[in-house]
Design an enzyme around this catalytic site. Structure first.
Site: not given
Ligand code: PXP
Length: 239
Positions: A44, A71, A191
């Site tokens: 990410h 991401e 998450h």
């Protein structure tokens, strides 16, 4: 088929950046994660490059043999990088530049036009798309409308309620997942998933394609070692 485990290696880059050198080596660790059984590698990159750097993504492209998932917030730089690297999957996240970690899913209704255009461009380049959403059914419907292949359910609300009331914590996710499948969307989640809450989540969400896990997995590896930890996470998904 069991849910695939994609290891988010951002925390490895955070540790490396603390001293500025190349220890730990992000590319080596990603390869080792694959050797230890991870079925995907997630990164990410954020605009300030405080953990994964754009160059890391280019370096990882050369070595990742499993599914590579990038991401990020789809600004110009992200899109340029993703179109160059052509990973297996691009996960679009609505996080503003300075945010500590992703803390919300897309409002897919408000962002319909933007997401539709981005998704078309990514898919035209052979990249599978996933968009990060909460369990609001309107946002799930919006994700189908903009043409995404998948959604990634934002699991922080599940994780934070898991220890007090897991039945209540999972309920909106079960509903959102069913709705997504009905609309033809494939399903990821991520998450704050960890060794305590992962199995219950995967057992209750039918046809969960992939979880991406970073923080807890890397923390656990301090105690158990990376190889054992990856195996432990895989065991949570094998039932
Ligand atoms: N999914 C998204 C969209 C994320 O932004 C993150 C954190 O970078 C994760 C999954 C992984 O979360 P965690 O590090 O809590 O496992």
């Amino acid at each position: 088929m069991a849910t695939r485990l994609s290891v988010n290696v951002n925390k490895i880059a955070t540790l490396r950046n603390a001293r500025g050198g190349s220890n730990p080596n992000v590319v080596q660790i990603a390869q080792d994660c694959e050797r230890y059984g991870a079925q995907g590698i997630t990164v990410h990159p954020r605009p300030d490059e405080r953990h994964i750097r754009y160059q890391d993504v280019l370096d990882l492209k050369e070595v990742v043999k499993t599914e590579f998932n990038i991401e990020g917030y789809p600004d110009e730089r992200y899109m340029e990088l993703v179109l160059k690297v052509k990973p297996t999957q691009a996960t679009l996240v609505p996080d503003p530049p300075g945010v500590l970690t992703s803390n919300a899913g897309w409002d897919t209704i408000k962002n319909e036009l933007l997401l539709t255009e981005l998704i078309q461009e990514l898919q035209a380049n052979g990249i599978r798309t996933s968009i990060f959403v909460d369990t609001n059914l309107k946002n799930v419907e919006g994700a189908a409308k903009v043409g995404s292949n998948r959604i990634e359910l934002y699991t922080e609300p599940y994780a934070s309620q898991f220890h007090s009331n897991k039945g209540q914590a999972i309920a909106p996710f079960v509903e959102a997942a069913k709705h997504a499948k009905k609309l033809g969307l494939d399903l990821n989640a991520g998450h704050d998933l960890d060794l305590y809450n992962l199995k219950y989540f995967a057992q209750n969400i039918a046809d969960l394609d992939e979880v991406s896990i970073g923080h807890a997995l890397i923390c656990d590896s301090l105690y158990y070692g990376l190889e054992n930890t990856i195996q432990m996470y895989l065991q949570q998904l094998a039932f």
